[in-house]
Structure formats: structure tokens, C-alpha cells
Design a protein around this motif. Structure first.
Motif, PDB file in Angstrom:
ATOM      1  N   LYS A  66       0.760  -1.114   0.110  1.00 29.95           N
ATOM      2  CA  LYS A  66      -0.099  -0.216  -0.078  1.00 29.95           C
ATOM      3  C   LYS A  66       0.763   1.348   0.152  1.00 29.95           C
ATOM      4  O   LYS A  66       2.146   1.210   0.436  1.00 29.95           O
ATOM      5  CB  LYS A  66      -0.983   0.065   1.128  1.00 29.95           C
ATOM      6  CG  LYS A  66      -1.850  -1.034   1.156  1.00 29.95           C
ATOM      7  CD  LYS A  66      -2.752  -0.921   2.445  1.00 29.95           C
ATOM      8  CE  LYS A  66      -3.657  -2.134   2.415  1.00 29.95           C
ATOM      9  NZ  LYS A  66      -5.088  -2.234   1.899  1.00 29.95           N
ATOM     10  N   GLY A  67       0.296   2.345  -0.804  1.00 30.20           N
ATOM     11  CA  GLY A  67       1.210   3.589  -0.601  1.00 30.20           C
ATOM     12  C   GLY A  67       1.643   3.806  -1.830  1.00 30.20           C
ATOM     13  O   GLY A  67       1.461   3.014  -3.000  1.00 30.20           O
ATOM     14  N   LYS A  68       2.448   4.900  -1.902  1.00 32.61           N
ATOM     15  CA  LYS A  68       3.056   5.389  -3.260  1.00 32.61           C
ATOM     16  C   LYS A  68       4.368   4.410  -3.597  1.00 32.61           C
ATOM     17  O   LYS A  68       5.076   4.060  -2.689  1.00 32.61           O
ATOM     18  CB  LYS A  68       3.842   6.562  -3.018  1.00 32.61           C
ATOM     19  CG  LYS A  68       2.631   7.736  -2.891  1.00 32.61           C
ATOM     20  CD  LYS A  68       2.914   9.223  -2.752  1.00 32.61           C
ATOM     21  CE  LYS A  68       2.074  10.039  -2.495  1.00 32.61           C
ATOM     22  NZ  LYS A  68       2.504  11.285  -2.500  1.00 32.61           N
ATOM     23  N   ILE A  69       4.643   3.855  -4.828  1.00 28.12           N
ATOM     24  CA  ILE A  69       5.639   3.243  -5.120  1.00 28.12           C
ATOM     25  C   ILE A  69       6.874   3.778  -4.974  1.00 28.12           C
ATOM     26  O   ILE A  69       7.894   2.836  -4.512  1.00 28.12           O
ATOM     27  CB  ILE A  69       5.524   2.870  -6.900  1.00 28.12           C
ATOM     28  CG1 ILE A  69       6.200   1.742  -7.026  1.00 28.12           C
ATOM     29  CG2 ILE A  69       5.872   4.052  -7.650  1.00 28.12           C
ATOM     30  CD1 ILE A  69       6.050   0.910  -8.524  1.00 28.12           C
ATOM     31  N   ASP A  70       7.141   5.106  -4.979  1.00 28.06           N
ATOM     32  CA  ASP A  70       8.494   5.563  -4.734  1.00 28.06           C
ATOM     33  C   ASP A  70       8.699   5.713  -3.369  1.00 28.06           C
ATOM     34  O   ASP A  70       9.869   5.810  -2.640  1.00 28.06           O
ATOM     35  CB  ASP A  70       8.464   7.122  -5.241  1.00 28.06           C
ATOM     36  CG  ASP A  70       7.579   8.003  -4.557  1.00 28.06           C
ATOM     37  OD1 ASP A  70       6.667   7.732  -3.742  1.00 28.06           O
ATOM     38  OD2 ASP A  70       7.686   9.273  -4.677  1.00 28.06           O
ATOM     39  N   GLU A  71       7.836   4.947  -2.341  1.00 29.47           N
ATOM     40  CA  GLU A  71       8.110   4.894  -0.823  1.00 29.47           C
ATOM     41  C   GLU A  71       8.922   3.503  -0.576  1.00 29.47           C
ATOM     42  O   GLU A  71       9.406   3.302   0.447  1.00 29.47           O
ATOM     43  CB  GLU A  71       6.877   4.934  -0.072  1.00 29.47           C
ATOM     44  CG  GLU A  71       6.246   6.175   0.091  1.00 29.47           C
ATOM     45  CD  GLU A  71       4.884   6.309   0.770  1.00 29.47           C
ATOM     46  OE1 GLU A  71       4.190   5.236   0.924  1.00 29.47           O
ATOM     47  OE2 GLU A  71       4.138   7.460   0.788  1.00 29.47           O
ATOM     48  N   TYR A  72       8.817   2.645  -1.631  1.00 31.52           N
ATOM     49  CA  TYR A  72       9.808   1.501  -1.619  1.00 31.52           C
ATOM     50  C   TYR A  72      10.997   1.312  -2.391  1.00 31.52           C
ATOM     51  O   TYR A  72      10.892   2.019  -3.494  1.00 31.52           O
ATOM     52  CB  TYR A  72       8.682   0.340  -2.160  1.00 31.52           C
ATOM     53  CG  TYR A  72       7.434   0.145  -1.439  1.00 31.52           C
ATOM     54  CD1 TYR A  72       7.587  -0.577  -0.493  1.00 31.52           C
ATOM     55  CD2 TYR A  72       6.193   0.817  -1.774  1.00 31.52           C
ATOM     56  CE1 TYR A  72       6.239  -0.914   0.266  1.00 31.52           C
ATOM     57  CE2 TYR A  72       5.225   0.621  -1.046  1.00 31.52           C
ATOM     58  CZ  TYR A  72       5.217  -0.016  -0.009  1.00 31.52           C
ATOM     59  OH  TYR A  72       3.799  -0.355   0.492  1.00 31.52           O
TER      60      TYR A  72
END
Length: 70
Positions: free
Chosen positions: A2-8
Motif C-alpha cells: 500500500k502507498g506510493k511506489i516511490d516509498e519502496y
């Protein structure tokens, strides 16, 4: 995930099932089949003669542009 892909990180994204939400007629035929999110480099190697249109969705885009330029 969950969340934005750029957070991973890319490594973290590899833990996800890229086909998890693909549904056809009420069945999730591709779940658990090992589909992963490819890197841009992997896509370009697999399809060397295919022209790609890359739409960057980050503002400011500097970090993203530098990553793609490598």
C-alpha cells in the motif's frame, strides 16, 4: 503493498505479487505465479527494438530523471 511506489526500494517491490489484482471473470488466475515488477532496464533488455514512452509522474522530477538517464 500500500502507498506510493516511490516509498519502496526496488528490492522491497520484488516481494510483491505484481499480478495479485488481475482478475478475470471472478478468478485471480495469475496470483502466486511468481510475476514480479520488472525494472526499466529489464524491460529494455527484453524488448530491445520496442520504442517506449516513459511518462514521469514526479514533481520535482530531478531524482526520477537522473535514475532513468542512468
Amino acid at each position: 503493498g500500500k502507498g506510493k511506489i516511490d516509498e519502496y526500494t526496488y528490492q522491497e517491490l520484488q516481494n510483491f505479487d505484481a499480478a495479485y489484482n488481475f482478475e478475470k471473470e471472478g478468478s485471480y488466475l495469475y496470483r502466486g505465479k511468481g510475476y514480479k515488477i520488472p525494472s526499466l532496464e529489464e524491460v529494455m533488455i527484453k524488448f530491445p527494438k520496442t520504442m517506449l514512452i516513459i511518462d514521469l509522474k514526479s514533481i520535482p522530477a530531478d531524482k526520477l530523471i537522473n535514475a532513468v538517464a542512468r
